[in-house]
Design a protein around this motif. Structure first.
Motif, PDB file in Angstrom:
ATOM      1  N   GLY A  63      -5.397  -3.613   2.357  1.00 21.54           N
ATOM      2  CA  GLY A  63      -6.344  -3.069   3.324  1.00 21.54           C
ATOM      3  C   GLY A  63      -6.733  -4.091   4.372  1.00 21.54           C
ATOM      4  O   GLY A  63      -6.872  -3.756   5.560  1.00 21.54           O
ATOM      5  N   HIS A 103      -8.261   5.520   1.684  1.00 22.82           N
ATOM      6  CA  HIS A 103      -8.342   5.664   0.230  1.00 22.82           C
ATOM      7  C   HIS A 103      -9.363   6.736  -0.164  1.00 22.82           C
ATOM      8  O   HIS A 103      -9.082   7.596  -1.008  1.00 22.82           O
ATOM      9  CB  HIS A 103      -8.705   4.319  -0.400  1.00 22.82           C
ATOM     10  CG  HIS A 103      -8.815   4.368  -1.885  1.00 22.82           C
ATOM     11  ND1 HIS A 103      -7.722   4.444  -2.708  1.00 22.82           N
ATOM     12  CD2 HIS A 103      -9.911   4.372  -2.707  1.00 22.82           C
ATOM     13  CE1 HIS A 103      -8.123   4.484  -3.967  1.00 22.82           C
ATOM     14  NE2 HIS A 103      -9.440   4.437  -3.997  1.00 22.82           N
ATOM     15  N   ASP A 131      -3.114   4.931  -1.396  1.00 21.36           N
ATOM     16  CA  ASP A 131      -3.608   3.950  -2.359  1.00 21.36           C
ATOM     17  C   ASP A 131      -3.536   2.593  -1.678  1.00 21.36           C
ATOM     18  O   ASP A 131      -2.446   2.048  -1.460  1.00 21.36           O
ATOM     19  CB  ASP A 131      -2.750   3.981  -3.619  1.00 21.36           C
ATOM     20  CG  ASP A 131      -3.240   3.020  -4.690  1.00 21.36           C
ATOM     21  OD1 ASP A 131      -4.359   2.486  -4.538  1.00 21.36           O
ATOM     22  OD2 ASP A 131      -2.499   2.789  -5.663  1.00 21.36           O
ATOM     23  N   VAL A 132      -4.712   2.054  -1.323  1.00 23.12           N
ATOM     24  CA  VAL A 132      -4.765   0.844  -0.506  1.00 23.12           C
ATOM     25  C   VAL A 132      -5.576  -0.228  -1.234  1.00 23.12           C
ATOM     26  O   VAL A 132      -6.803  -0.253  -1.155  1.00 23.12           O
ATOM     27  CB  VAL A 132      -5.386   1.130   0.873  1.00 23.12           C
ATOM     28  CG1 VAL A 132      -5.283  -0.103   1.762  1.00 23.12           C
ATOM     29  CG2 VAL A 132      -4.717   2.319   1.537  1.00 23.12           C
ATOM     30  N   ALA A 165       0.860  -1.187   0.000  1.00 24.11           N
ATOM     31  CA  ALA A 165       0.000   0.000   0.000  1.00 24.11           C
ATOM     32  C   ALA A 165       0.894   1.234   0.000  1.00 24.11           C
ATOM     33  O   ALA A 165       2.033   1.198   0.476  1.00 24.11           O
ATOM     34  CB  ALA A 165      -0.906   0.013   1.230  1.00 24.11           C
ATOM     35  N   GLY A 211      -2.400   9.323   6.377  1.00 23.11           N
ATOM     36  CA  GLY A 211      -3.024   8.022   6.221  1.00 23.11           C
ATOM     37  C   GLY A 211      -2.499   7.016   7.228  1.00 23.11           C
ATOM     38  O   GLY A 211      -3.276   6.311   7.891  1.00 23.11           O
ATOM     39  N   VAL A 221     -10.225   1.630   3.979  1.00 22.04           N
ATOM     40  CA  VAL A 221     -11.074   2.146   2.902  1.00 22.04           C
ATOM     41  C   VAL A 221     -11.220   3.661   3.032  1.00 22.04           C
ATOM     42  O   VAL A 221     -11.192   4.395   2.035  1.00 22.04           O
ATOM     43  CB  VAL A 221     -12.454   1.464   2.932  1.00 22.04           C
ATOM     44  CG1 VAL A 221     -13.417   2.148   1.953  1.00 22.04           C
ATOM     45  CG2 VAL A 221     -12.324  -0.020   2.586  1.00 22.04           C
TER      46      VAL A 221
END
Length: 396
Positions: free
Chosen positions: A378, A366, A372-373, A345, A351, A363
């Motif tokens: 995640g 993102h 960007d997961v 990720a 984040g 989630v």
């Protein structure tokens, strides 16, 4: 333009006047300036930086060396406060310059976390901070607590002025620091202001001589409000003992008001309880706190779920790099290493901080544009950092 650190006495003519202009009604009488000196002992250990132009202070920031519980580990935390700019020098980048240097210095001294109460959350979001829950303010008619007057509860209640009871209060808040995620405490030189001003009553719940709950409070007037600060309790018995004490004021005040953590549900404490629970966020003047990691090492040894994920931390002055987060032993291990087959990720500082503090799901990271997961990464991050609401406690 020069940036320098100011000492104790210098605050009287540099940061303090700007703070008074920014956070108080103005103009104030000349007597207000004389009162600044009374605050000096409680700022002695702060780190205060100022921007000066032609010998005049244009902006100032301070950091208070605090401690905070992150998922069970107590770590050094820099509490950022007194972020102010001269009205003729605003929007010129002075605060950005000061914050970068301040956090550089605090990180170099070993502070792995930082938190603040923002004047504008989006501004601090650009520095990697993420929002934390705001405590809830509970208001209720004292008469609705009357059923507790008949309750036979284990333990006993103590009552005294905070000046006399400060040692018990201090010991109990230290216990809360060890046990409560997100809990933060001032250094002793700042915390003793509560004792020295002696403007609060202290009520404590005790079992076997050990304090299990406490609240500081004041009463505004007869028939008015018993206004407590934070209602601190380690279990429902302690909470009920404190509420029972408030109920004893049924013929003295009409309303009881106090603050609780975001995960409390006062509407379920009693039947037929008329209660108002509020968390108001407004700008300016009433923001929720924010926090971030200042060092990836803050994660080392945290109790986590059994998972393994590779993260790339991007766009950050203090955290950038690629790390393998390994929680397979139950305690998080970090390594600058290849993925070794682990899901990957990409995260910003905000984040990762949101995950570590337990306020964001992968989630949500993102959706908020904080990383960007992919789904597999995640799932691993969710096992590593399950949702857990922090309780910052200290105002600074």
């Amino acid at each position: 333009m020069t940036v320098r650190r100011v000492g104790s006495e210098e605050r009287l003519t540099t940061s303090f006047p700007l703070q008074a202009y920014a956070f108080e009604g103005s103009p104030r009488s000349v007597e207000r300036a004389k009162e600044f000196r009374e605050y000096l002992p409680y700022n002695e250990g702060n780190r205060t930086l100022v921007v000066e132009e032609a010998g005049e202070t244009r902006a100032a920031v301070s950091a208070i060396p605090m401690r905070e519980n992150l998922r069970g580990r107590v770590l050094p935390m820099a509490g950022v406060a007194g972020v102010v700019t001269h009205p003729l020098a605003r929007w010129q980048g002075h605060v950005r310059t000061l914050l970068h240097q301040l956090l550089d210095e605090m990180r170099d001294e070993g502070h792995q976390l930082t938190a603040l109460w923002p004047f504008r959350p989006s501004f601090y979001g650009r520095f990697g901070y993420v929002g934390l829950p705001l405590r809830r303010t509970v208001s209720l008619p004292v008469a609705d607590l009357a059923p507790l007057l008949r309750a036979d509860l284990p333990g006993e209640v103590g009552w005294e002025r905070i000046g006399a009871g400060y040692p018990a209060w201090h010991e109990f808040t230290e216990r809360c620091l060890r046990e409560r995620h997100g809990f933060a405490l001032f250094p002793d030189y700042r915390a003793v202001a509560l004792r020295d001003r002696n403007e609060r009553w202290l009520v404590t719940a005790r079992v076997g001589g050990t304090v299990t709950g406490a609240a500081t409070y004041r009463i505004d007037e007869h028939g008015g409000t018993l206004a407590a600060d934070d209602l601190l309790a380690t279990d429902p018995y302690a909470r009920s003992l404190l509420l029972q004490f408030f109920a004893r004021h049924i013929d003295q005040v009409a309303t009881v008001r106090f603050d609780v953590p975001a995960d409390e549900v006062p509407e379920l404490w009693l039947t037929d309880l008329e209660v108002h629970v509020q968390a108001r966020v407004a700008r300016p003047g009433s923001s929720a706190p924010m926090a971030r990691l200042l060092a990836v090492d803050a994660l080392t040894g945290l109790p986590v779920g059994p998972a393994r994920v590779r993260v790339e931390l991007t766009g950050d002055r203090w955290l950038a790099g690629v790390y393998l987060l390994d929680g397979t032993t139950g305690a998080l291990e970090l390594a600058r290493a290849g993925a070794g087959g682990a899901p990957s990720a990409t995260l910003t500082a905000a984040g990762l901080s949101g995950l570590a503090y337990g306020v964001l799901d992968p989630v949500e990271v993102h959706l908020r544009g904080l990383g960007d997961v992919p789904a597999d990464a995640g799932a691993e991050l969710r096992r590593l950092f399950p949702r857990r609401l922090p309780y910052l406690f200290a105002d600074f």
